[in-house]
Every structure is written in structure tokens, then in C-alpha cells.
Design a protein around this motif. Sequence first.
Motif, PDB file in Angstrom:
ATOM      1  N   ARG A 136       0.859  -1.184   0.000  1.00 30.61           N
ATOM      2  CA  ARG A 136       0.000   0.000   0.000  1.00 30.61           C
ATOM      3  C   ARG A 136       0.899   1.239   0.000  1.00 30.61           C
ATOM      4  O   ARG A 136       1.656   1.477   0.941  1.00 30.61           O
ATOM      5  N   GLY A 137       0.796   2.019  -1.072  1.00 31.66           N
ATOM      6  CA  GLY A 137       1.671   3.178  -1.209  1.00 31.66           C
ATOM      7  C   GLY A 137       1.116   4.420  -0.546  1.00 31.66           C
ATOM      8  O   GLY A 137      -0.005   4.436  -0.038  1.00 31.66           O
ATOM      9  N   ARG A 138       1.916   5.476  -0.589  1.00 31.95           N
ATOM     10  CA  ARG A 138       1.472   6.758  -0.018  1.00 31.95           C
ATOM     11  C   ARG A 138       0.235   7.278  -0.741  1.00 31.95           C
ATOM     12  O   ARG A 138      -0.541   8.039  -0.175  1.00 31.95           O
ATOM     13  N   ASN A 139       0.065   6.877  -1.989  1.00 29.76           N
ATOM     14  CA  ASN A 139      -1.091   7.338  -2.780  1.00 29.76           C
ATOM     15  C   ASN A 139      -2.343   6.489  -2.539  1.00 29.76           C
ATOM     16  O   ASN A 139      -3.320   6.629  -3.262  1.00 29.76           O
ATOM     17  N   ASN A 140      -2.292   5.588  -1.555  1.00 29.77           N
ATOM     18  CA  ASN A 140      -3.438   4.741  -1.188  1.00 29.77           C
ATOM     19  C   ASN A 140      -3.734   3.682  -2.239  1.00 29.77           C
ATOM     20  O   ASN A 140      -4.795   3.056  -2.212  1.00 29.77           O
ATOM     21  N   LEU A 142      -2.215   0.185  -4.630  1.00 27.09           N
ATOM     22  CA  LEU A 142      -1.252  -0.913  -4.585  1.00 27.09           C
ATOM     23  C   LEU A 142      -0.058  -0.522  -5.458  1.00 27.09           C
ATOM     24  O   LEU A 142      -0.239  -0.087  -6.593  1.00 27.09           O
ATOM     25  N   VAL A 143       1.134  -0.673  -4.913  1.00 23.83           N
ATOM     26  CA  VAL A 143       2.343  -0.320  -5.670  1.00 23.83           C
ATOM     27  C   VAL A 143       3.114  -1.597  -5.986  1.00 23.83           C
ATOM     28  O   VAL A 143       3.594  -2.292  -5.091  1.00 23.83           O
ATOM     29  N   HIS A 144       3.197  -1.922  -7.272  1.00 22.36           N
ATOM     30  CA  HIS A 144       3.972  -3.079  -7.724  1.00 22.36           C
ATOM     31  C   HIS A 144       5.449  -2.676  -7.740  1.00 22.36           C
ATOM     32  O   HIS A 144       5.783  -1.546  -8.110  1.00 22.36           O
ATOM     33  N   GLY A 174       9.133  -1.211  -1.030  1.00 27.89           N
ATOM     34  CA  GLY A 174       8.379  -0.171  -0.334  1.00 27.89           C
ATOM     35  C   GLY A 174       8.626   1.174  -0.982  1.00 27.89           C
ATOM     36  O   GLY A 174       9.439   1.290  -1.903  1.00 27.89           O
ATOM     37  N   CYS A 175       7.938   2.175  -0.511  1.00 30.32           N
ATOM     38  CA  CYS A 175       8.076   3.519  -1.088  1.00 30.32           C
ATOM     39  C   CYS A 175       9.460   4.109  -0.802  1.00 30.32           C
ATOM     40  O   CYS A 175       9.922   4.978  -1.562  1.00 30.32           O
ATOM     41  N   GLY A 176      10.099   3.682   0.283  1.00 30.69           N
ATOM     42  CA  GLY A 176      11.416   4.226   0.620  1.00 30.69           C
ATOM     43  C   GLY A 176      11.365   5.737   0.740  1.00 30.69           C
ATOM     44  O   GLY A 176      10.468   6.288   1.376  1.00 30.69           O
ATOM     45  N   ASP A 177      12.330   6.407   0.099  1.00 31.77           N
ATOM     46  CA  ASP A 177      12.383   7.870   0.176  1.00 31.77           C
ATOM     47  C   ASP A 177      11.561   8.549  -0.913  1.00 31.77           C
ATOM     48  O   ASP A 177      11.520   9.774  -0.987  1.00 31.77           O
ATOM     49  N   CYS A 178      10.938   7.754  -1.772  1.00 36.20           N
ATOM     50  CA  CYS A 178      10.169   8.344  -2.877  1.00 36.20           C
ATOM     51  C   CYS A 178       9.013   9.182  -2.339  1.00 36.20           C
ATOM     52  O   CYS A 178       8.358   8.824  -1.368  1.00 36.20           O
ATOM     53  N   ARG A 179       8.784  10.305  -2.989  1.00 31.64           N
ATOM     54  CA  ARG A 179       7.619  11.124  -2.666  1.00 31.64           C
ATOM     55  C   ARG A 179       7.052  11.714  -3.955  1.00 31.64           C
ATOM     56  O   ARG A 179       6.470  12.801  -3.954  1.00 31.64           O
ATOM     57  N   ALA A 180       7.234  10.978  -5.039  1.00 30.39           N
ATOM     58  CA  ALA A 180       6.835  11.496  -6.350  1.00 30.39           C
ATOM     59  C   ALA A 180       5.352  11.837  -6.417  1.00 30.39           C
ATOM     60  O   ALA A 180       4.955  12.786  -7.093  1.00 30.39           O
ATOM     61  N   CYS A 181       4.526  11.045  -5.716  1.00 34.72           N
ATOM     62  CA  CYS A 181       3.085  11.302  -5.789  1.00 34.72           C
ATOM     63  C   CYS A 181       2.642  12.397  -4.815  1.00 34.72           C
ATOM     64  O   CYS A 181       1.577  12.989  -5.005  1.00 34.72           O
ATOM     65  N   VAL A 182       3.462  12.635  -3.792  1.00 34.56           N
ATOM     66  CA  VAL A 182       3.022  13.539  -2.710  1.00 34.56           C
ATOM     67  C   VAL A 182       2.791  14.945  -3.261  1.00 34.56           C
ATOM     68  O   VAL A 182       1.740  15.558  -3.051  1.00 34.56           O
ATOM     69  N   ARG A 225       0.124   8.189 -12.675  1.00 34.23           N
ATOM     70  CA  ARG A 225       1.193   8.566 -13.611  1.00 34.23           C
ATOM     71  C   ARG A 225       2.518   8.773 -12.861  1.00 34.23           C
ATOM     72  O   ARG A 225       3.592   8.427 -13.363  1.00 34.23           O
ATOM     73  N   ALA A 226       2.422   9.328 -11.664  1.00 29.18           N
ATOM     74  CA  ALA A 226       3.644   9.665 -10.908  1.00 29.18           C
ATOM     75  C   ALA A 226       4.352   8.444 -10.343  1.00 29.18           C
ATOM     76  O   ALA A 226       5.548   8.505 -10.039  1.00 29.18           O
ATOM     77  N   CYS A 227       3.649   7.337 -10.182  1.00 30.57           N
ATOM     78  CA  CYS A 227       4.179   6.214  -9.390  1.00 30.57           C
ATOM     79  C   CYS A 227       4.804   5.126 -10.248  1.00 30.57           C
ATOM     80  O   CYS A 227       4.108   4.372 -10.914  1.00 30.57           O
ATOM     81  N   ARG A 228       6.120   5.008 -10.179  1.00 29.76           N
ATOM     82  CA  ARG A 228       6.841   3.959 -10.916  1.00 29.76           C
ATOM     83  C   ARG A 228       7.506   2.953  -9.975  1.00 29.76           C
ATOM     84  O   ARG A 228       8.476   2.307 -10.338  1.00 29.76           O
ATOM     85  N   GLY A 229       7.023   2.882  -8.735  1.00 26.87           N
ATOM     86  CA  GLY A 229       7.514   1.813  -7.860  1.00 26.87           C
ATOM     87  C   GLY A 229       8.547   2.211  -6.841  1.00 26.87           C
ATOM     88  O   GLY A 229       9.107   1.351  -6.157  1.00 26.87           O
ATOM     89  N   GLY A 230       8.847   3.486  -6.717  1.00 30.21           N
ATOM     90  CA  GLY A 230       9.705   3.978  -5.641  1.00 30.21           C
ATOM     91  C   GLY A 230      11.069   3.323  -5.609  1.00 30.21           C
ATOM     92  O   GLY A 230      11.667   3.000  -6.642  1.00 30.21           O
ATOM     93  N   ALA A 231      11.566   3.111  -4.399  1.00 27.32           N
ATOM     94  CA  ALA A 231      12.912   2.594  -4.198  1.00 27.32           C
ATOM     95  C   ALA A 231      13.065   1.206  -4.798  1.00 27.32           C
ATOM     96  O   ALA A 231      14.126   0.836  -5.293  1.00 27.32           O
TER      97      ALA A 231
HETATM   98  S1  SF4 Z   1       5.003   7.570  -6.167  1.00 29.26           S
HETATM   99 FE1  SF4 Z   1       6.583   6.870  -4.723  1.00 29.26          FE
HETATM  100  S2  SF4 Z   1       5.814   7.510  -2.701  1.00 29.26           S
HETATM  101 FE2  SF4 Z   1       4.061   7.553  -4.095  1.00 29.26          FE
HETATM  102  S3  SF4 Z   1       3.107   5.549  -3.853  1.00 29.26           S
HETATM  103 FE3  SF4 Z   1       4.498   5.417  -5.592  1.00 29.26          FE
HETATM  104  S4  SF4 Z   1       6.421   4.617  -4.725  1.00 29.26           S
HETATM  105 FE4  SF4 Z   1       5.170   5.364  -3.021  1.00 29.26          FE
END
Ligand code: SF4
Length: 240
Positions: A136-140, A142-144, A174-182, A225-231
Motif C-alpha cells: 500500500r503506497g502513499r497514494n493509497n 497498490l504499488v507493484h 516499499g516507497c522508501g524515500d520516494c515522494r513522487a506522488c506527494v 502517472r507519478a508512481c513507478r515503484g519507488g525505491a
Molecule cells: S510515487 Fe513513490 S511515494 Fe508515491 S506511492 Fe508510488 S512509490 Fe510510493
Amino acid sequence: MDPLEPRDRLERIGGIVRRMGVDVVSSCSVDGETRARFHGSIRDASSRLDHAIVLGVQLSSEVLGTIEGAPNWTYYHHYRTVNFALDQAALVAAGECRRLGGRAFPVPASQVMDWDRLLGHLSHRELGARAGVGWRGRNNLLVHPVHGSQVRYATVLTDLPLPSPGIELPAGAGCGDCRACVGACPAGAIAMDPLAFDLDRCTAQVRRFSRSEKLNVLICGICVRACRGGASAAALGGAA
Ligand code: SF4
Ligand code: SF4
């Protein structure tokens, strides 16, 4: 019931739906706590279906690339097409479950059942996470680990024994340090803590988009569009 082992059964079903364009296939068990969160209309009908097959179809990055600050008709068409493909795949997977001697309930990819909170029959995200497909990502969403949130899902509930989880999520996913969607969310609905996601702000924004873009449907796509899977995507080197 067929003589197959649970993993062989999943591979057999997966082989069939992959030929239909399904990119992600996994499975998990369904416990009573999870079922209690299903929409009331399917709780009884699914009471003995204690496994789930999770199916995912990747969205086109090129179509998502047309989303500039608001959803558009191109994305809307693609969104519907992918949902239709998922529903077809779920139908075929359910048919195969029956041929293997089980019972099966194909759950729609995207049918709103609760119009206040914009919820469907069940949470494909929740079952996808149980099945090891993502987190479950920050954007609520599912993040593959490779495709990020750019995958849509459907579920088939069945009484056939299947592996749980069907996939092992890579260590460190996990999302790690990514905040692309925030920063991308125009409603400010996304926080660093996924549990702090503001559903009210999100639903209000998609309703505004529906009116402003004259889409007559509740979609957005900006945080997808913003979410490509983070760390995890970086760690895996973008492997499929
Ligand atoms: S864009 Fe980054 S912080 Fe947002 S849900 Fe995807 S991996 Fe997580
Ligand atoms: S769907 Fe749109 S409004 Fe909702 S969290 Fe994502 S970017 Fe924000």
C-alpha cells in the motif's frame, strides 16, 4: 477436485490469462477479517470462497503521459478498456476454476458500490498486498515493485486451494524515500504516512474533475502517472 498442487493450479490458471494480456497473476487466502470488509452484497455469496486470484493489467505509460494536470478522454477510454480486459480475464479464470472442480466468483475490476467513499465490492489493493503483488503506497494504491501503481486489478474468489502468497515481494520493497506522488496530487491528499491519506480530499477532487473535464466518470490518474515503484524499482533495475 483436480489432483493439482496449489502452485501448479495457479500456474495453470495464470498461463491461460497471461495469453489474454494479463501481466500480473498471484493468489492469497481470504480470512474472515478480510471478508468482513467486503461489500455486504457479496459477503454471503463468497462465504466459502477462501482463496483469491489476483489479476493485474499494466496501464500504458504513453497514455498516462497525456495526463497533464487533469484526467482526459484518452485516459478515460484506456481506463475502461483495461477494466474490460480484466473483467474478461476474470471470467475466463473463473471458468477454469470451475473446470478444475471448484467454485468461483469473478469480482468486477471497477464497479462502484459505495458512492460516498467510492468503494467497490472489495479492495483489490488489500488482496493484492496479501498476494505479495505489492504494497500500500502513499497514494493509497497498490504499488507493484516494478510497475508502480500503473497496474489495474481484478479478483476471482474461489474455494480451490492456492498458494498464499502466490508471489514473494522482494526484500526491501516499499516507497522508501520516494515522494513522487506527494507533490503531484492537486488536492494535497497524499502524506508521507500511507495511513494519513486523506480520502475525503481525494474523492472531492475526482468529483471536481468529473465536472470540470466533463468526463461524467470519477477518475484522476495523476498519482498513478507519478508512481513507478519507488525505491524498489531502482533496486530491481527496472526488471519486469
Ligand atoms: S510515487 Fe513513490 S511515494 Fe508515491 S506511492 Fe508510488 S512509490 Fe510510493
Ligand atoms: S487520485 Fe488524484 S486526487 Fe486522488 S490522491 Fe491521486 S492525485 Fe490526488
